[in-house]
Structure formats: C-alpha cells, structure tokens
Design an enzyme around this catalytic site. Structure first.
Site, mmCIF file in Angstrom:
data_model
loop_
_atom_site.group_PDB
_atom_site.id
_atom_site.type_symbol
_atom_site.label_atom_id
_atom_site.label_comp_id
_atom_site.label_asym_id
_atom_site.label_seq_id
_atom_site.Cartn_x
_atom_site.Cartn_y
_atom_site.Cartn_z
ATOM 1 C CB SER A 277 -0.891 -0.031 1.246
ATOM 2 O OG SER A 277 -1.233 1.278 1.641
ATOM 3 C CE LYS A 283 -4.132 -3.884 3.350
ATOM 4 N NZ LYS A 283 -4.957 -2.838 2.734
#
Ligand code: ARG
Length: 458
Positions: A277, A283
C-alpha cells in the site's frame, strides 16, 4: 490514396467517416492469417486456371515479402487502408502490379474476414488451451502435496464439514478441465472454411473450395455461402466458454483473497505476486486475484456486446459485424493474461496447513459425523441429528467443543455413546472415513488425482 471503389463515387469519403469506418487499427493483428489465406487463394486460382501460374507465383512471393516486412517492422500499418484485407491487397499491388489486382478474383472481404478470424482464433486458442492445461497441472501438483491438509469445507461461507485442501482445489481442476473441453469442442465446430462464399451468393468461377480449405488446415467447407459470411456463432461459443472459464477463475480468486486475509490466513501469497500500500506499511494485498475477479466482468461484457450486436442483423454481411473483432480480441487477451498470472500466483503461494487445521477445529464441523455415529449404533438419523444439535448448543453455551466433552456427558446424552466416539469425531477420522466416490476421503482424492493425471497425459 483513392479508395478501391473510387470508380463508383464522385466525392471523396469524409475524413471523420473514414476514421470511423476503418478497422485497420485493430484488425491489423490478423495480418499473418490474411496473408496465409491469400497465398492459399492464389494457389487455388492457379490450379483451376483462373489466374496464371506466373501470377500466382508473383503473388505468393510478394505476400511472403510483405509478411517479412511486417514482422521485421519495415512495413507498418500507417496507411488509410480501410482494413487489413485492403491493406495487404493494395500493398501487394503496389509491389507487383497487375498480378496483385488478380488476387481478389472469386472471393470477397466478407469471406476473408470470416476466414481470418477463424484462423486467428484457432492459433490463439491453442495457446489458451496450453495455459489451461498448465493451470490444471499446477492444481494437480498442489493437490498431491496437500492430501493431508485438513481445512473446513464451507457452505454459506459457514464451516460445514472437514475436507482436505487437495479435495478443495481438485474441484477447480475438474472445472478447468471442462473449460478446456468446451473450448476444444468449439474449435472443432468452427474448423469449417468460409472462403469462396464470395460476398454472399457464391461465384460463377469454377473454384475448388475443398482444396483451399485443405491448404488452410480446415476439416470441411461451409456449405451455405450466406451462412459462411454471416456466421459468428463460433465467436459467441468461444466467448461463452471464456465467460464460464473467467467465472471459475473469479470464484477461485475470491477464495484466494479470503484465504490470504488475516481472518483466514490459509495461504500466504509470494511477494512476487502481491502488492503493498502507498500509505499502510503493513499491507500485503492480493491485487492479482482481485484483478482477475474484476476482469471476469470485462469478458461477460464482450459476450453480451457481441450477442447484442448480432441479434437484429438480417443476412448476410452487415458492417455492424466489424464490431465482432474488438470483443473477441479483448476477451482472448484478457483470458490469456489472467491464466498466465493466476497459475504462477497459485504455484508460488504457501499453504498454511496448521492454520487450516486450527480453523477446522473450532466450528463443530464434525457434527454430521457425530450424528452418523449414532445412526450406525441404531438411532434414526433425524433423532441423531436433533440430539447432536442439542449437544452443539450445549457446547456453545459451555464454551467447549465436541472433542472435549467428558465421557460422562456423552453417556448422559445417550447410552449409545462408547469411548470410540472421540476417535470417530476426530477430524482425521472424519476425512478418512469418507468412502463414497467423489468424497474428500483419501481413496477418492487419489482417484481424482489419477483422473486429472490421465487427462494431462493424454
Ligand atoms: N473490415 C470489415 C470487417 O471487419 C471487413 C469486411 C468488410 N466488408 C464489406 N463489405 N464492407 O468486418
């Protein structure tokens, strides 16, 4: 440059109309098939004495040079030719003169386009079939490595009964095998040659359509010239088969997305098939699977677009049909891309067997087996089903699971319970005791792997 039909017209085609009308920017990808088709046509015309052998030779050589020049990048498609058929023909004529002008005897662009798409799709689908095969092979290999990986099987996305990961992914292997067969079947049906339909009504020349079909690797010729130029069933059949294939890929992708979430953590995708991300440092996203799920909609769109384009068309050729190509090309590209990415994404994913097992241990997924245990000891199924349901409710209330209930409690529930209940409802036994054909039991999974292997070896 003047249009081929300039003789009939006083005015030039409006520039906007010209741009609107042209298909060269997208049908140029069929250059190889168009040239191959023209070579066969020239040979047939010469063999029937419709053009001279010398002209046929000049045409074949000229077309060969055009092909080389396109491949090497010497010749590009920056012309105002209306489509690939006119582009090749006018380039040929520019190079060899009158002989080039003889090539279009006893054929029309309507049959040329029908021929070229068929040949193009024949080539492309060979690749698609290879990609599907590769995916099935990877699924078979992953299944082989995971026959002992117990996970929850779901219905309604609620834990239902234990299955093995092998069994779960073999379900997809079966689906992809059918997808393979559907495409293969459509390819057989479409391998009939339309060339020589000649616009719509056939021709007065004594052509040999069978020879031309054979030269181009077709099994038969289309026996109705109006059907020959109007038929796009084969595109629709392929688009339907692709839509089903994409639906399978999309369902599988959805599971990959779920399985790689923290909530499941059944698999870990490799870094090389994940993305991060821009803001959240922790992420790791399953973008590939999401995109494949998303692209399924595109392929459905291609199918519906072409179905709709064709639905109101009178026989025979109508310009609307030029819209067929962008739909089928987009679907072919999308399917190839999705298969190419999905297979290595799956191959490089790590199966987290312990997490799968843990998830299987929590959801009372051995309740059916407990009921079956009582049935085998003589209790009617419905009574056993009800008693097991009550036991599950008791466990939930007392924050325990069936495996951990004390034996006295079992005896209190029914005198039919013996000490072997614990073994009977262990997840391993639940899986191993499944003996029906097609079940998740080891014999059945072995049989499925053999079945898929036989297909792959064929
Ligand atoms: N570019 C056309 C197509 O893609 C080829 C056939 C054109 N035939 C015609 N009569 N205008 O469908």
């Amino acid at each position: 440059m003047d249009k081929m039909w300039a003789g009939r017209f006083q005015e030039k085609l409006n520039e906007l109309a010209d741009d609107f009308n042209t298909s060269l920017p997208f049908d140029c990808r069929m250059y190889k098939q168009d040239i191959e088709g023209s070579m066969a046509h020239a040979r047939m015309l010469a063999s029937k004495g419709i053009i001279s052998v010398e002209d046929s030779k000049l045409i074949t050589e000229g077309l060969g040079e055009i092909l080389d020049d396109i491949v090497s990048g010497k010749l590009n498609f920056n012309t105002d030719a209306e489509d690939i058929h006119m582009f090749i023909e006018s380039e040929l004529t520019r190079r060899i003169g009158d002989a080039g002008k003889r090539l279009h005897t006893a054929r029309s662009r309507n049959d040329q386009v029908a021929l070229d798409i068929r040949m193009y799709l024949r080539d492309e689908n060979k690749e698609i079939l290879t990609l599907i095969r590769k995916l099935i092979e990877t699924l078979r290999d992953k299944a082989q490595d995971n026959t002992d990986a117990i996970m929850p099987g779901y219905t309604h996305l609620q834990r239902a009964q234990p299955v093995t990961f092998a069994h779960h992914i073999l379900a997809y292997a079966m689906m992809f095998k059918r997808d393979y067969e559907r495409i293969d079947d459509a390819l057989k049906r479409m391998n009939s040659c339309p060339i020589g339909s000649c616009a719509l009504a056939g021709t007065t020349y004594d052509t040999d359509r069978y020879m031309e079909a054979e030269l181009l690797g077709f099994d038969s010729v289309m026996l109705n010239s109006m059907d020959g130029v109007s038929d796009r069933d084969f595109c629709l059949e392929l688009l339907s088969a692709y839509s089903i294939l994409m639906m399978h890929l999309s369902r599988f992708s959805e599971e990959v997305v779920l399985w790689s979430s923290w909530e499941f953590k059944f698999i870990e995708l490799s870094d090389s098939f994940s993305t991060g991300s821009s803001i959240m440092p922790q992420k790791k996203n399953p973008d590939m699977a999401e995109l494949i799920r998303g692209k399924c909609g595109r392929v459905y769109g291609d199918l519906v677009a072409l179905l709709t384009t064709l639905k109101g068309l009178p026989l025979a050729y109508n310009k609307d049909m030029q819209e067929d190509k962008e739909a089928i090309f987009d679907a072919v590209d999308t399917v190839k891309m999705c298969l190419s990415v999905f297979e290595p994404m799956l191959m490089t994913a790590t199966v987290l067997k312990d997490n799968m097992l843990k998830a299987a241990q929590k959801g009372f997924i051995n309740a059916t087996d407990m009921a079956d245990y009582l049935v085998k000891k003589g209790m009617p199924f419905r009574t056993a089903y009800k008693l097991t349901g009550e036991t599950v409710a008791y466990c939930i209330e007392n924050k325990t699971v069936l495996e951990d209930l004390p034996f006295e409690k079992y005896k209190e529930l029914s005198p039919l319970f013996e000490e072997d209940i614990y073994n009977e409802i262990s997840l391993k036994t639940c899986v191993e005791k499944r003996i029906s054909v097609g079940s998740t039991g080891p014999e059945s999974v072995k049989m499925q792997i053999e079945y898929i292997t036989e297909f792959l070896d064929d």
